[in-house]
Design a protein around this motif. Structure first.
Motif, PDB file in Angstrom:
ATOM      1  N   ARG A 174      84.458  20.804  -5.265  1.00 31.77           N
ATOM      2  CA  ARG A 174      83.369  19.932  -5.738  1.00 31.77           C
ATOM      3  C   ARG A 174      83.824  18.745  -6.590  1.00 31.77           C
ATOM      4  O   ARG A 174      82.991  18.067  -7.184  1.00 31.77           O
ATOM      5  CB  ARG A 174      82.318  20.733  -6.533  1.00 31.77           C
ATOM      6  CG  ARG A 174      81.655  21.844  -5.755  1.00 31.77           C
ATOM      7  CD  ARG A 174      80.360  22.303  -6.370  1.00 31.77           C
ATOM      8  NE  ARG A 174      80.530  22.586  -7.794  1.00 31.77           N
ATOM      9  CZ  ARG A 174      79.606  22.320  -8.722  1.00 31.77           C
ATOM     10  NH1 ARG A 174      78.480  21.750  -8.390  1.00 31.77           N
ATOM     11  NH2 ARG A 174      79.825  22.621  -9.982  1.00 31.77           N
ATOM     12  N   CYS A 179      83.078  26.355  -7.618  1.00 23.96           N
ATOM     13  CA  CYS A 179      82.100  27.444  -7.673  1.00 23.96           C
ATOM     14  C   CYS A 179      82.105  28.188  -6.339  1.00 23.96           C
ATOM     15  O   CYS A 179      82.757  27.764  -5.378  1.00 23.96           O
ATOM     16  CB  CYS A 179      80.703  26.904  -7.975  1.00 23.96           C
ATOM     17  SG  CYS A 179      79.948  25.976  -6.612  1.00 23.96           S
ATOM     18  N   ARG A 180      81.378  29.274  -6.302  1.00 26.64           N
ATOM     19  CA  ARG A 180      81.237  30.006  -5.046  1.00 26.64           C
ATOM     20  C   ARG A 180      80.456  29.173  -4.044  1.00 26.64           C
ATOM     21  O   ARG A 180      79.516  28.463  -4.415  1.00 26.64           O
ATOM     22  CB  ARG A 180      80.501  31.335  -5.269  1.00 26.64           C
ATOM     23  CG  ARG A 180      81.381  32.424  -5.839  1.00 26.64           C
ATOM     24  CD  ARG A 180      80.752  33.796  -5.591  1.00 26.64           C
ATOM     25  NE  ARG A 180      81.716  34.832  -5.889  1.00 26.64           N
ATOM     26  CZ  ARG A 180      82.649  35.254  -5.049  1.00 26.64           C
ATOM     27  NH1 ARG A 180      82.738  34.698  -3.845  1.00 26.64           N
ATOM     28  NH2 ARG A 180      83.486  36.194  -5.392  1.00 26.64           N
ATOM     29  N   GLY A 200      77.682  28.230  -1.828  1.00 27.37           N
ATOM     30  CA  GLY A 200      76.280  28.631  -1.831  1.00 27.37           C
ATOM     31  C   GLY A 200      75.740  29.064  -3.180  1.00 27.37           C
ATOM     32  O   GLY A 200      74.571  29.456  -3.279  1.00 27.37           O
ATOM     33  N   GLU A 201      76.540  28.972  -4.225  1.00 28.63           N
ATOM     34  CA  GLU A 201      76.083  29.396  -5.557  1.00 28.63           C
ATOM     35  C   GLU A 201      74.897  28.555  -6.009  1.00 28.63           C
ATOM     36  O   GLU A 201      74.901  27.333  -5.919  1.00 28.63           O
ATOM     37  CB  GLU A 201      77.233  29.262  -6.558  1.00 28.63           C
ATOM     38  CG  GLU A 201      76.885  29.705  -7.970  1.00 28.63           C
ATOM     39  CD  GLU A 201      78.072  29.638  -8.909  1.00 28.63           C
ATOM     40  OE1 GLU A 201      77.855  29.517 -10.124  1.00 28.63           O
ATOM     41  OE2 GLU A 201      79.228  29.716  -8.425  1.00 28.63           O
ATOM     42  N   GLU A 202      73.880  29.210  -6.516  1.00 27.32           N
ATOM     43  CA  GLU A 202      72.692  28.504  -6.975  1.00 27.32           C
ATOM     44  C   GLU A 202      72.907  27.973  -8.389  1.00 27.32           C
ATOM     45  O   GLU A 202      73.426  28.664  -9.247  1.00 27.32           O
ATOM     46  CB  GLU A 202      71.467  29.431  -6.950  1.00 27.32           C
ATOM     47  CG  GLU A 202      71.037  29.839  -5.547  1.00 27.32           C
ATOM     48  CD  GLU A 202      69.736  30.625  -5.564  1.00 27.32           C
ATOM     49  OE1 GLU A 202      69.061  30.631  -6.618  1.00 27.32           O
ATOM     50  OE2 GLU A 202      69.410  31.236  -4.538  1.00 27.32           O
ATOM     51  N   ASN A 203      72.513  26.737  -8.602  1.00 23.43           N
ATOM     52  CA  ASN A 203      72.560  26.117  -9.914  1.00 23.43           C
ATOM     53  C   ASN A 203      73.924  26.264 -10.590  1.00 23.43           C
ATOM     54  O   ASN A 203      74.019  26.763 -11.720  1.00 23.43           O
ATOM     55  CB  ASN A 203      71.464  26.722 -10.801  1.00 23.43           C
ATOM     56  CG  ASN A 203      71.187  25.888 -12.038  1.00 23.43           C
ATOM     57  OD1 ASN A 203      71.534  24.715 -12.089  1.00 23.43           O
ATOM     58  ND2 ASN A 203      70.568  26.500 -13.031  1.00 23.43           N
ATOM     59  N   PRO A 204      75.016  25.852  -9.939  1.00 23.66           N
ATOM     60  CA  PRO A 204      76.355  26.068 -10.505  1.00 23.66           C
ATOM     61  C   PRO A 204      76.627  25.319 -11.798  1.00 23.66           C
ATOM     62  O   PRO A 204      77.498  25.703 -12.569  1.00 23.66           O
ATOM     63  CB  PRO A 204      77.287  25.596  -9.383  1.00 23.66           C
ATOM     64  CG  PRO A 204      76.478  24.651  -8.582  1.00 23.66           C
ATOM     65  CD  PRO A 204      75.075  25.173  -8.631  1.00 23.66           C
ATOM     66  N   ARG A 216      71.416  23.327 -14.307  1.00 21.73           N
ATOM     67  CA  ARG A 216      70.550  22.148 -14.335  1.00 21.73           C
ATOM     68  C   ARG A 216      69.398  22.337 -15.324  1.00 21.73           C
ATOM     69  O   ARG A 216      68.892  23.429 -15.503  1.00 21.73           O
ATOM     70  CB  ARG A 216      69.976  21.859 -12.947  1.00 21.73           C
ATOM     71  CG  ARG A 216      71.047  21.535 -11.918  1.00 21.73           C
ATOM     72  CD  ARG A 216      70.427  21.346 -10.538  1.00 21.73           C
ATOM     73  NE  ARG A 216      71.466  21.201  -9.542  1.00 21.73           N
ATOM     74  CZ  ARG A 216      72.042  20.053  -9.214  1.00 21.73           C
ATOM     75  NH1 ARG A 216      71.677  18.959  -9.814  1.00 21.73           N
ATOM     76  NH2 ARG A 216      72.977  19.998  -8.298  1.00 21.73           N
ATOM     77  N   GLN A 264      77.540  19.385  -4.232  1.00 17.62           N
ATOM     78  CA  GLN A 264      76.822  20.451  -3.541  1.00 17.62           C
ATOM     79  C   GLN A 264      77.765  21.623  -3.270  1.00 17.62           C
ATOM     80  O   GLN A 264      78.930  21.422  -2.916  1.00 17.62           O
ATOM     81  CB  GLN A 264      76.237  19.933  -2.229  1.00 17.62           C
ATOM     82  CG  GLN A 264      75.203  18.840  -2.414  1.00 17.62           C
ATOM     83  CD  GLN A 264      74.108  19.236  -3.382  1.00 17.62           C
ATOM     84  OE1 GLN A 264      73.398  20.209  -3.165  1.00 17.62           O
ATOM     85  NE2 GLN A 264      73.972  18.492  -4.469  1.00 17.62           N
ATOM     86  N   PRO A 265      77.292  22.862  -3.418  1.00 18.85           N
ATOM     87  CA  PRO A 265      78.169  24.037  -3.282  1.00 18.85           C
ATOM     88  C   PRO A 265      78.420  24.461  -1.840  1.00 18.85           C
ATOM     89  O   PRO A 265      78.197  25.609  -1.460  1.00 18.85           O
ATOM     90  CB  PRO A 265      77.413  25.112  -4.068  1.00 18.85           C
ATOM     91  CG  PRO A 265      75.977  24.754  -3.888  1.00 18.85           C
ATOM     92  CD  PRO A 265      75.931  23.243  -3.873  1.00 18.85           C
ATOM     93  N   ASP A 266      78.894  23.524  -1.012  1.00 18.52           N
ATOM     94  CA  ASP A 266      79.248  23.888   0.364  1.00 18.52           C
ATOM     95  C   ASP A 266      80.531  23.171   0.769  1.00 18.52           C
ATOM     96  O   ASP A 266      80.938  22.189   0.143  1.00 18.52           O
ATOM     97  CB  ASP A 266      78.104  23.574   1.344  1.00 18.52           C
ATOM     98  CG  ASP A 266      77.796  22.095   1.429  1.00 18.52           C
ATOM     99  OD1 ASP A 266      78.597  21.362   2.040  1.00 18.52           O
ATOM    100  OD2 ASP A 266      76.766  21.660   0.884  1.00 18.52           O
TER     101      ASP A 266
END
Length: 269
Positions: free
Chosen positions: A136, A159-160, A162-166, A169, A191-193
């Motif tokens: 990222r 981050c992992r 697909g991790e939500e809200n890494p 926010r 974005q976590p991808d």
């Protein structure tokens, strides 16, 4: 609160601060000497002003580093405490960042040189993605070059997948710490991808190319596709990185290998 640690300070009776390397959104990095071995190491502390968020991200970075083993990425050496502060210690990668090469040494790059750097970075990114993480922050300050090769450093925002809200926010939807500078490019890169890292590679390539670009006096600003005189296949490849044409680093690597073989054999720059 975030004033850098002083030169010569001893952290945890083990690490002597030699140089303040820089400060990111959540952490500070220092080149240190391990007093036990005499080796240079990198010590990273969370910015005190970030409180628990900074400490959480530093612990996450340490956890990710423990799961990685790639010659082009730093390795965790220690987790150390000084008074009530914690710090992550990792291998120090000697060399110059791509940002320093451009800004301090006025270095420019041919198309093939820039593509070779992208190619070198795909290997650590592939390893990172296979382990289930995304960097990222694939940018010129985080690419180190030396006589041995190209390295990808600073996993502070990793981050992992697909991790939500890494980033943690706030209610406005803005990642904390970026209220003034958060633009569309950085938003996409965070974005976590997997494609976020490939998108970062596309912009990194453009930064390398713009190091040698001088606009004509009075010339109106145009898009990169018009301003940079790139070979058609290379232009298409960079556009593919920015448009998420490939979902994995391995796919991207196969396409780039063909391009490099074609242009290297023809000595095109």
């Amino acid at each position: 609160m975030d004033y850098p640690l002083g030169h010569g300070m001893i952290w945890g009776r083990t690490y002597r601060i030699e140089e303040f390397l820089g400060m990111g959104s959540y952490g500070q990095a220092y080149r240190c000497t391990d007093l036990r071995s005499g080796e240079a190491v990198l010590l990273k502390r969370a910015k005190p002003s970030k409180h628990e968020t900074g400490r959480r991200l530093l612990r996450r970075e340490a956890d990710i580093l423990q799961k990685l083993n790639h010659p082009q990425m730093p390795k965790q050496l220690d987790w150390t405490v000084h008074r009530r502060e914690e710090a992550l210690v990792m291998t120090y990668v000697e060399g110059i960042t791509a940002e320093q090469a451009i800004l301090l040494e006025a270095r420019t790059f041919t198309q093939l040189e820039a593509l070779r750097i992208v190619e070198a970075l795909l290997s650590p990114l592939k390893h990172l993605h296979e382990k289930g993480y995304v960097h990222r922050d694939v940018r010129i300050p985080n690419v180190v070059m030396n006589e041995k090769g190209i390295y990808l450093i600073d996993l502070g925002l990793a981050c992992r997948i697909g991790e939500e809200n890494p980033d943690g926010r706030d209610d406005s939807g803005q990642p904390s710490g970026f209220a003034d500078s958060w633009g569309a490019v950085k938003f996409r890169m965070r974005q976590p991808d997997r494609t976020s890292d490939l998108y970062g590679l596309g912009h990194l390539f453009l930064f390398l190319m713009y190091a040698g670009y001088t606009p004509l006096e009075g010339e109106k600003e145009r898009g990169w596709e018009e301003e940079l005189a790139l070979e058609p296949e290379i232009r298409s490849f960079v556009k593919g990185l920015l448009d998420s044409r490939w979902q994995t680093a391995a796919e991207c690597e196969r396409v780039l290998k063909q391009i490099l073989e074609h242009y290297s054999s023809g000595n095109n720059e």
